[in-house]
Scaffold this active site. Structure first.
Site, PDB file in Angstrom:
ATOM      1  N   LYS A 178       0.747  -1.164   0.126  1.00  0.00           N
ATOM      2  CA  LYS A 178      -0.067  -0.238  -0.058  1.00  0.00           C
ATOM      3  C   LYS A 178       0.862   1.133   0.053  1.00  0.00           C
ATOM      4  O   LYS A 178       0.432   2.428   0.623  1.00  0.00           O
ATOM      5  CB  LYS A 178      -0.921  -0.047   1.121  1.00  0.00           C
ATOM      6  CG  LYS A 178      -1.950  -1.112   1.239  1.00  0.00           C
ATOM      7  CD  LYS A 178      -2.724  -0.945   2.640  1.00  0.00           C
ATOM      8  CE  LYS A 178      -1.932  -1.165   3.938  1.00  0.00           C
ATOM      9  NZ  LYS A 178      -2.934  -1.348   4.781  1.00  0.00           N
ATOM     10  N   ASP A 213      -5.569  -5.133  10.987  1.00  0.00           N
ATOM     11  CA  ASP A 213      -6.749  -4.495  10.561  1.00  0.00           C
ATOM     12  C   ASP A 213      -7.906  -5.559  10.572  1.00  0.00           C
ATOM     13  O   ASP A 213      -8.991  -5.298  11.098  1.00  0.00           O
ATOM     14  CB  ASP A 213      -6.861  -3.445   9.713  1.00  0.00           C
ATOM     15  CG  ASP A 213      -6.252  -3.674   8.238  1.00  0.00           C
ATOM     16  OD1 ASP A 213      -5.875  -4.616   8.012  1.00  0.00           O
ATOM     17  OD2 ASP A 213      -6.338  -2.911   7.360  1.00  0.00           O
TER      18      ASP A 213
HETATM   19  C1  GLC Z   1      -2.446  -4.990   2.654  1.00  0.00           C
HETATM   20  C2  GLC Z   1      -1.863  -5.434   3.931  1.00  0.00           C
HETATM   21  C3  GLC Z   1      -2.614  -6.216   5.119  1.00  0.00           C
HETATM   22  C4  GLC Z   1      -3.749  -5.185   5.110  1.00  0.00           C
HETATM   23  C5  GLC Z   1      -4.684  -4.998   4.159  1.00  0.00           C
HETATM   24  C6  GLC Z   1      -5.811  -3.887   4.424  1.00  0.00           C
HETATM   25  O1  GLC Z   1      -3.091  -5.903   1.946  1.00  0.00           O
HETATM   26  O2  GLC Z   1      -0.636  -6.327   3.453  1.00  0.00           O
HETATM   27  O3  GLC Z   1      -2.016  -6.634   6.202  1.00  0.00           O
HETATM   28  O4  GLC Z   1      -4.740  -5.960   6.213  1.00  0.00           O
HETATM   29  O5  GLC Z   1      -3.604  -4.237   3.404  1.00  0.00           O
HETATM   30  O6  GLC Z   1      -5.595  -2.764   5.093  1.00  0.00           O
END
Ligand code: GLC
Length: 472
Positions: A178, A213
């Site tokens: 991200k 999360d």
């Molecule tokens: C990315 C991260 C993951 C998280 C997701 C949503 O995929 O690697 O850990 O839960 O984003 O935020």
């Protein structure tokens, strides 16, 4: 408005594209794109099959692509938990700091503050990022008048990246996703690094848990609704967590008495071997130019950080073929990431006869000198193709978990969902449910409820910190 556009915008089929009244070349180009972005029911089935296979692999061995990370969270909350905890959430645009008072009876009071994470912090040194977090927590405690406290405050650290946990509050960052890419972090322990920042600032705060999360979202919802079995994020990134039987997590080597544990799937990494995902040249281009090429490709076809960029790539492709905007782009449109997913939402909900909002986005926000109604209709179609594909691919992930857990014959269950794509992207949940119905029949609507959940990173992380500090 053309008859073609006045259709309900929640679905799009190739037949519809035949009725588009542009030039032959434009029609042909849209038809080709429609074909490339189409996920047929049959294709969905093959994706779900590969998904369940990769889930199984992840449960069996360490180092699988879909990592299926045990979260060390075992107990379902009862709603009777009480006490005061801190929670922070790092993983998107903002850092969120919360003080959570669990009051029992499913009741809770949350005070919170958001701090913008400067872009430079996201790509700088991890130690600096941790110091920034500690400073923000310090500021927050002063603001809410809790800066003098005798016992260490217990903190749930929602760190929404793939962390291979060794214990509930210790683990190693596997990779960034991200748009984050701080140095000095991969392979290191984010919990320990943050604890170190608190120590250097003489703050009595204990990092009690590192929480993904998705896990936080699941636990926060389960605090109020015990039928919750899954937490999903469709936001900047995408991922899911669910309750798995310990016996199925065959790679788990330690002793444990509980029967179930929440598993953080890290499903964004699904099909990195590119066996089933129908990646187009526009996806490949985006992937190549991302900070993590070759990885998390499923996430890149679904989530808010990326969808607009796919549309931008498609738009420029049509401009280059002289099929859009009279062959002219703009400096803003040529800039990477300038076409935000929120622009797509604005375009998709624009049903005005002259597509005035679409015109505003294209001409005023993105600086295209002038657009015809036909141009706007074409861009709207691109948005729909990408939005519908995202919803259908998302359904494949949900369907894989439902299949793996054999949920259909069971009682109705709830998936807690958070994230801007789920909340704001037009028709997203409708299109996802439509795909699930194609896979499982109409009755699936009675079997799974998607419930919008906002407080995962606050309440969920606090509930987990509470479970840890009370030794549950
Ligand atoms: C990315 C991260 C993951 C998280 C997701 C949503 O995929 O690697 O850990 O839960 O984003 O935020």
């Amino acid at each position: 408005m053309s008859a073609w556009l006045s259709r309900k915008v929640s679905s799009l089929n190739l037949q519809e594209l035949n009725e588009f009244d542009g030039s032959q070349e434009q029609k042909q180009a849209l038809k080709e794109l429609g074909k490339e972005f189409e996920i047929t029911t049959e294709k969905l089935r093959s994706i779900v099959k590969q998904f369940t296979f990769e889930m199984q692999k992840g449960l069996e061995r360490h180092g699988a692509k879909v990592a299926m990370i045990p979260s060390f969270v075992t107990g379902k909350p009862t709603g009777m938990e009480s006490g005061t905890y801190l929670a922070i959430d790092l993983g998107g645009t903002n850092l969120r700091v919360c003080k959570v008072d669990l009051l029992g009876n499913g009741k809770v009071e949350i005070q919170q503050q958001k701090y913008i994470v400067p872009e430079a912090m996201k790509t700088g040194e991890m130690r600096q990022l941790c110091d920034f977090i500690a400073d923000s927590v310090d500021m927050f405690l002063t603001e809410i008048d809790t800066d003098s406290y005798s016992e260490a405050l217990q903190l749930g650290f929602t760190f929404s990246f793939p962390v291979n946990l060794r214990t509930i509050n210790r683990g190693n960052l596997m990779q960034w996703t991200k748009g984050y890419c701080c140095t000095g972090a991969i392979g290191k322990d984010p919990g320990l690094m943050l604890q170190d920042s608190f120590r250097r600032k003489n703050m009595k705060v204990n990092v009690a848990a590192i929480v993904n999360d998705t896990v936080g979202t699941l636990m926060a919802h389960a605090y109020r609704d015990p039928t919750t079995f899954m937490g999903i994020i469709f936001g900047t990134g995408t991922n899911a967590a669910y309750f798995e039987k310990m016996d199925n997590i065959t790679k788990w080597e330690d002793d444990i008495t509980s029967e179930e544990m929440v598993v953080n799937m890290e499903w964004g990494a699904f099909d990195e071997e590119r066996r089933v995902l129908p990646m187009t040249i526009y996806d490949n281009r985006l992937d190549r130019e991302s900070i993590n090429p070759g990885t998390h490709i499923y996430e890149k076809m679904i989530s808010g950080m990326y969808l607009g960029e796919i549309v931008r790539n498609m738009t420029l492709g049509l401009v280059d073929r002289q099929l859009l905007f009279d062959g002219k782009s703009s400096p803003e449109m040529n800039k990477k990431w300038s076409f935000e997913t929120s622009h797509m939402s604005a375009i998709e909900i624009d049903t005005s006869s002259d597509l005035a909002d679409t015109q505003y986005v294209l001409e005023t926000v993105l600086g295209i000198p002038s657009t015809t109604l036909m141009d706007r209709e074409m861009v709207k179609t691109l948005c729909r193709l990408v939005g519908i594909r995202a919803a259908r691919l998302s359904a494949a992930g949900v369907a894989a978990v439902m299949t793996h857990c054999n949920l259909l014959p069971q009682d109705a269950c709830t998936a807690a969902v958070d994230g801007s794509v789920f909340e704001f992207y037009p028709h997203f949940s409708h299109n996802m449910m439509k795909a699930l119905k194609e896979l499982f029949g109409e009755e699936v609507e009675q079997k799974i409820k998607f419930s919008q959940s906002h407080d995962g990173s606050g309440l969920g992380a606090a509930v987990i910190a509470m479970q840890v500090s009370k030794g549950n």
